[in-house]
Design an enzyme around this catalytic site. Structure first.
Site, PDB file in Angstrom:
ATOM      1  CG  ASP A  14      -3.017  -5.850  -1.266  1.00 36.00           C
ATOM      2  OD1 ASP A  14      -4.083  -5.796  -1.918  1.00 36.00           O
ATOM      3  OD2 ASP A  14      -2.949  -6.302  -0.113  1.00 36.00           O
ATOM      4  NE  ARG A  59      -3.457  -2.706   0.183  1.00 34.82           N
ATOM      5  CZ  ARG A  59      -3.986  -3.505   1.134  1.00 34.82           C
ATOM      6  NH1 ARG A  59      -3.319  -3.779   2.251  1.00 34.82           N
ATOM      7  NH2 ARG A  59      -5.162  -4.046   0.929  1.00 34.82           N
ATOM      8  CG  ASP A 101      -6.233 -11.216   2.378  1.00 33.84           C
ATOM      9  OD1 ASP A 101      -5.488 -11.603   1.453  1.00 33.84           O
ATOM     10  OD2 ASP A 101      -6.267 -10.049   2.778  1.00 33.84           O
ATOM     11  CD  GLU A 102      -9.916  -8.376   2.953  1.00 32.02           C
ATOM     12  OE1 GLU A 102     -10.505  -7.798   3.854  1.00 32.02           O
ATOM     13  OE2 GLU A 102      -8.898  -7.884   2.382  1.00 32.02           O
ATOM     14  CE1 TYR A 106      -4.966  -7.798  11.476  1.00 31.69           C
ATOM     15  CE2 TYR A 106      -6.197  -6.423   9.943  1.00 31.69           C
ATOM     16  CZ  TYR A 106      -5.602  -7.625  10.264  1.00 31.69           C
ATOM     17  OH  TYR A 106      -5.637  -8.663   9.356  1.00 31.69           O
ATOM     18  CG  HIS A 155      -5.936  -8.483  -1.588  1.00 24.19           C
ATOM     19  ND1 HIS A 155      -6.195  -7.186  -1.249  1.00 24.19           N
ATOM     20  CD2 HIS A 155      -6.705  -9.246  -0.775  1.00 24.19           C
ATOM     21  CE1 HIS A 155      -7.088  -7.157  -0.247  1.00 24.19           C
ATOM     22  NE2 HIS A 155      -7.416  -8.397   0.054  1.00 24.19           N
TER      23      HIS A 155
HETATM   24  C1  ACM Z   1      -6.469  -8.833   6.044  1.00 22.45           C
HETATM   25  O1  ACM Z   1      -6.505  -8.004   6.942  1.00 22.45           O
HETATM   26  N1  ACM Z   1      -7.148  -8.645   4.900  1.00 22.45           N
HETATM   27  C2  ACM Z   1      -5.706 -10.054   6.174  1.00 22.45           C
END
Ligand code: ACM
Length: 542
Positions: free
Chosen positions: A173, A144, A305-306, A397, A244
């Site tokens: 990403d 990022r 993820d996602e 986080y 991602h």
């Molecule tokens: C994440 O926070 N998408 C692993």
């Protein structure tokens, strides 16, 4: 001048103060066995310039030894007027013992050059110490916002100073691809650059229109790995797949499902994912092979993820794969893919490290799960027999805001105060002892959407990372009041190390980012969202 034995962060297991310490002077000798040569080099290079002592080899000063009877990362140190005896269960244990010695000297000795003449004295006494967990991790997202190598090395030093031992490097990403892969030059000529960057949370639709980017050469990554290894930090690389992936697809549209556009400038999850046809799979194998060449550790991060399945519903390549493999639904394509990656890594003696989404449909045997969607997935993964790294967003986080103060820079996520992080326990409740033993440890994650510089990373990470270090190093029983009483002296150490930590009194006026507004969340809203996000795990085998 010295610091009391009771001022250490993370707190050691046992401290027995004694009256007389060991004075360091310009002639203090260092006596290390050949297996500790690298620790000795590091000690001389780190402590030497600030203390003004070259630590010549010889007896009668600081004596370093490996004692296999000690826990592998543990150490015991005796400080007496006649000398310092430091024994570690391995070179790592000795290294942590030396980190302890650094904290026992005044903060001025943490600087890179001499600002005083001493005399420096190590306080007398004995310390016995060993970590509670073997995985004491920090994840850094360099996708990022790209972080220059020097900043990554500095963070590794700070991680090691807190006796943490894993740097999980999130290398790719939607918003940027940060490593070279032989045969795929557009990953870095195109995929490493984005035309603009979102400022603050998505809701505000603001942009900084300056391009952003950067990538690491192979030698950059080798330097990071070697620098970390000398500090007993393992670098676990991650290339996030099959979602991602917009940056890679921007570089090579044939990997996707029809997207032809730039690297993503906004935050959030891109719907542009790999098509998982034969060419995309070969690409993933080439990436993994290169990661195996550069990173010697057993674990290779594959993300996972996602990953939205929307594009797969209409993609001829994805649909052909679903048909050929006899998969019941597009949702099953990801677990099929993860199994292929795991097989490929196994041929090279490596194992998958993936986010907890890879549990859906059953994760490959031997996979290590980074459990992030609240506290539930860590327990689920352990019950399914997987080894687990606990990193629940609701505890660790560190991009989440540190207080309710609206002046916090880009306040996002739920409020995670120093006390909240200190209360983290990597082992979720309700596990049997056998399941609890599968929890390798914990990891604090630094997602950098709102951290554009090392200075901002410092602000978000510290002092919460100091609290986190005690949750993974120190004993399970902890006392936040006692930690808080040790914090002022530890903050003066961070001052000497040049860390832009968040002051206990709150953000300084210039820490704010009024140009990059946030979107604070309540814990209740986040927990409701997490219940919905992890509902699929209830169907996954456990
Ligand atoms: C994440 O926070 N998408 C692993």
């Amino acid at each position: 001048m010295s610091e009391p034995l009771t001022s250490l962060v993370p707190r050691p297991a046992l401290v027995l103060p004694a009256s007389d310490g060991f004075p360091l002077d310009l002639t203090t000798a260092l006596d290390a066995t050949p297996e500790l040569a690298e620790v000795a080099i590091w000690l001389r290079g780190t402590l030497g310039p600030a203390v003004g002592c070259p630590f010549p080899p010889g007896p009668g000063g600081i004596r370093l030894r490996v004692d296999p009877a000690l826990p592998v990362e543990g150490y015991a140190v005796d400080i007496r007027p006649a000398g310092v005896d430091l024994h570690g269960g391995s070179a790592a244990g000795v290294f942590y013992g030396v980190q302890t010695l650094r904290q026992l000297l005044p903060p001025a000795t943490l600087r890179r050059a001499r600002v005083g003449h001493g005399p420096w004295t190590l306080p007398g006494g004995r310390i016995e110490d060993a970590p509670r967990f073997g995985w004491r991790g920090v994840m850094l997202d360099v996708a990022r916002h790209f972080m220059p190598v020097a900043d990554v090395l500095r963070l590794i030093d700070l991680i090691a100073f807190h006796k943490l031992n894993v740097l999980h490097l999130h290398l790719t990403d939607d918003q940027g691809w940060r490593l070279e892969v032989p045969g795929w030059p557009r990953l870095t000529s195109v995929g490493a650059w984005r035309p603009a960057t979102m400022l603050g949370s998505r809701q505000h639709e603001r942009y900084d229109t300056r391009p952003h980017g950067g990538f690491y050469s192979d030698d950059d990554l080798r330097e990071i790995v070697a620098f970390a290894a000398a500090r007993h930090v393992t670098v676990v690389p991650e290339v996030d797949m099959p979602g991602h992936m917009q940056a890679a697809i921007a570089a090579y549209p044939e990997l996707g499902n029809g997207y032809a556009g730039p690297v993503r400038s906004s935050w959030g999850i891109s719907r542009h994912v790999l098509n998982l046809g034969p060419a995309a799979l070969d690409f993933c194998f080439a990436v993994l092979d290169h990661l195996c060449d550069l990173f010697p550790g057993e674990l290779i991060g594959i993300g996972g993820d996602e990953c939205p399945v929307d594009e797969w519903q209409d993609s001829p390549i994805a649909q052909a794969r679903i048909r050929d493999e006899g998969l019941a639904a597009p949702e099953r394509l990801q677990s099929w893919f993860t199994a292929r990656l795991a097989g490929h890594l196994a041929e090279r003696g490596r194992r998958v490290f993936g986010w907890d989404e890879i549990l859906a449909g059953g994760a490959p045997p031997g996979a290590v799960i980074a459990a992030w969607r609240g506290a539930g997935p860590a327990a689920h993964a352990a019950r399914a027999g997987h080894t687990v790294v606990s990193c629940p967003d609701t505890s660790v986080y560190l991009d989440y805001r540190q207080s309710d103060d609206p002046a916090e820079p880009t306040p996002v996520g739920t409020r995670l105060t120093l006390a909240d992080v200190y209360a983290f326990d990597p082992v979720p409740s309700g596990l049997t002892p056998e399941q609890a033993a599968l929890i390798l440890g914990g990891q604090a994650n630094l997602w950098t959407e709102h951290m554009e510089s090392a200075r901002r990373v410092d602000y978000q990470a510290f002092p919460r990372l100091c609290a986190f270090a005690e949750t993974v190093w120190g004993p399970a029983e902890r006392d936040f009041a006692a930690f808080s009483s040790r914090l002022p002296v530890h903050l003066s150490r961070l001052d000497a190390l040049g860390v832009n930590y968040r002051p206990p009194t709150g953000p300084r006026p210039w820490d704010g980012r009024p140009d990059a507004p946030g979107h604070p969340r309540t814990v209740e809203d986040r927990l409701a969202e997490l219940r919905e996000m992890t509902a699929d795990l209830d169907q996954a085998p456990a």
